[in-house]
Design a protein around this motif. Structure first.
Motif, PDB file in Angstrom:
ATOM      1  N   VAL A 129       0.816   5.235 -18.820  1.00 31.00           N
ATOM      2  CA  VAL A 129      -0.231   5.380 -17.807  1.00 31.00           C
ATOM      3  C   VAL A 129      -0.278   6.820 -17.309  1.00 31.00           C
ATOM      4  N   ALA A 130       0.894   7.410 -17.083  1.00 27.63           N
ATOM      5  CA  ALA A 130       0.952   8.796 -16.611  1.00 27.63           C
ATOM      6  C   ALA A 130       0.345   9.750 -17.637  1.00 27.63           C
ATOM      7  N   VAL A 131       0.575   9.493 -18.917  1.00 31.99           N
ATOM      8  CA  VAL A 131      -0.015  10.317 -19.969  1.00 31.99           C
ATOM      9  C   VAL A 131      -1.537  10.238 -19.901  1.00 31.99           C
ATOM     10  N   GLY A 132      -2.062   9.032 -19.733  1.00 29.78           N
ATOM     11  CA  GLY A 132      -3.511   8.882 -19.625  1.00 29.78           C
ATOM     12  C   GLY A 132      -4.080   9.622 -18.435  1.00 29.78           C
ATOM     13  N   MET A 133      -3.400   9.552 -17.294  1.00 33.24           N
ATOM     14  CA  MET A 133      -3.857  10.257 -16.101  1.00 33.24           C
ATOM     15  C   MET A 133      -3.794  11.775 -16.284  1.00 33.24           C
ATOM     16  N   ALA A 134      -2.710  12.246 -16.888  1.00 31.13           N
ATOM     17  CA  ALA A 134      -2.561  13.687 -17.107  1.00 31.13           C
ATOM     18  C   ALA A 134      -3.624  14.205 -18.076  1.00 31.13           C
ATOM     19  N   LEU A 135      -3.898  13.427 -19.117  1.00 32.14           N
ATOM     20  CA  LEU A 135      -4.924  13.827 -20.081  1.00 32.14           C
ATOM     21  C   LEU A 135      -6.304  13.841 -19.424  1.00 32.14           C
ATOM     22  N   ALA A 136      -6.589  12.836 -18.584  1.00 31.62           N
ATOM     23  CA  ALA A 136      -7.868  12.793 -17.876  1.00 31.62           C
ATOM     24  C   ALA A 136      -8.028  13.988 -16.953  1.00 31.62           C
ATOM     25  N   SER A 137      -6.940  14.381 -16.282  1.00 32.61           N
ATOM     26  CA  SER A 137      -7.010  15.546 -15.407  1.00 32.61           C
ATOM     27  C   SER A 137      -7.292  16.816 -16.196  1.00 32.61           C
ATOM     28  N   LYS A 138      -6.692  16.931 -17.377  1.00 28.44           N
ATOM     29  CA  LYS A 138      -6.962  18.083 -18.242  1.00 28.44           C
ATOM     30  C   LYS A 138      -8.439  18.112 -18.648  1.00 28.44           C
TER      31      LYS A 138
END
Length: 280
Positions: A129-138
């Motif tokens: 989930v954190a990876v998805g959030m970090a990618l979305a922020s990028k």
């Protein structure tokens, strides 16, 4: 947005009060995960009162830093920290695990509690989930940081390493993982249940920048996380050495307190032990 606290003595006092309210809420509930919650109090204090950009009056602020608690069973430390940060009244902590409460045994976003980023249950899911959030922020060009707190026993889950591989592939330098390295899990030492060492080398082999810190030294926690935030082109992992049950000497490093609540008689003694642990 909450004003950040830099005074170490003030942060230590916050950690002390968080530990006390963790114990009070678990005792009132008659069940809950005491050891791990106490062990993470200092890290949560540093994150919410010094490091993270967040706003208790605007929990859905799009540019907030986000904390993903992958080890959802230590919900008491998250709930207590959120309450002390102003997200909801401290008195509500007494409803932990009660029928109809917003404070269930594992965090659930559908219960309406402000400040929760993940409905946590099965171990091993939070980093994905954190990876998805970090990618979305990028993709959205936001400059917020995504934090993911994992247990060391949780690293025995294969999904953690799939997410680790994905995050380095996408060069997610806005992602900081924190491993609660207390070396214990419900069935005993991690070394006996399923050895995870050499842990630092494993994270490096998956393309992460690796840091270590004393998970009970506020200055060291803050300095290490700030250093991790300067990493470019790859995610960072902080292996934080912690003590299960920290602050209550009689239960420290005892995995039988992984998921056990103190009695009312024990609560009085445990609160006293916490007071003693902060005396200089």
């Amino acid at each position: 947005m909450r004003e950040k606290i830099s005074d170490i003595l003030e942060l230590q006092l916050i950690s002390k009060n968080i530990r006390k309210d963790i114990l009070r809420s678990i005792c009132e509930a008659g069940s809950g995960h005491t050891g791990g919650s106490l062990g993470l109090a200092d890290i949560f204090t540093c994150l919410y009162f010094n490091l993270m950009n967040h706003d208790c009056n605007n929990p859905s602020w799009v540019s907030r830093d986000r904390l993903i608690l992958s080890i959802g069973h230590v919900a008491p430390v998250l709930y207590t920290t959120l309450a002390h940060s102003g997200y909801f009244p401290v008195e509500e902590l007494k409803t932990l695990r009660k029928l109809g409460s917003r404070l269930q045994g594992h965090p659930g976003r559908d219960h309406g509690l402000p400040g929760l980023e993940l409905s946590a249950g099965s171990l091993g899911q939070g980093l994905s989930v954190a990876v998805g959030m970090a990618l979305a922020s990028k993709i959205d060009k936001r400059e917020n940081t995504i934090y993911c707190i994992m247990g060391d026993g949780e690293l025995q889950e294969g999904s953690i390493w799939e997410a680790a591989m994905s995050s380095s592939h996408h060069r997610l330098d806005n992602l900081i993982g924190i491993v609660d390295r207390n070396r214990l899990q419900i069935d005993g030492p991690t070394s006996a249940v399923m050895e995870i060492e050499p842990l630092a080398d494993k994270w490096r082999s998956f393309g992460w920048e690796v840091y270590t810190c004393d998970g009970h030294n506020h200055s060291n926690i803050i300095d290490t996380i700030n250093l991790a935030k300067t990493t470019n082109g790859k995610p960072s992992i902080i292996i934080a050495d912690t003590i299960m049950g920290k602050g209550v000497q009689s239960i420290q490093n005892n995995n039988s307190w992984h998921g056990k609540a103190p009695s009312k008689e024990q609560l009085t003694d445990f609160l006293h032990q916490i007071d003693l642990s902060y005396e200089v």
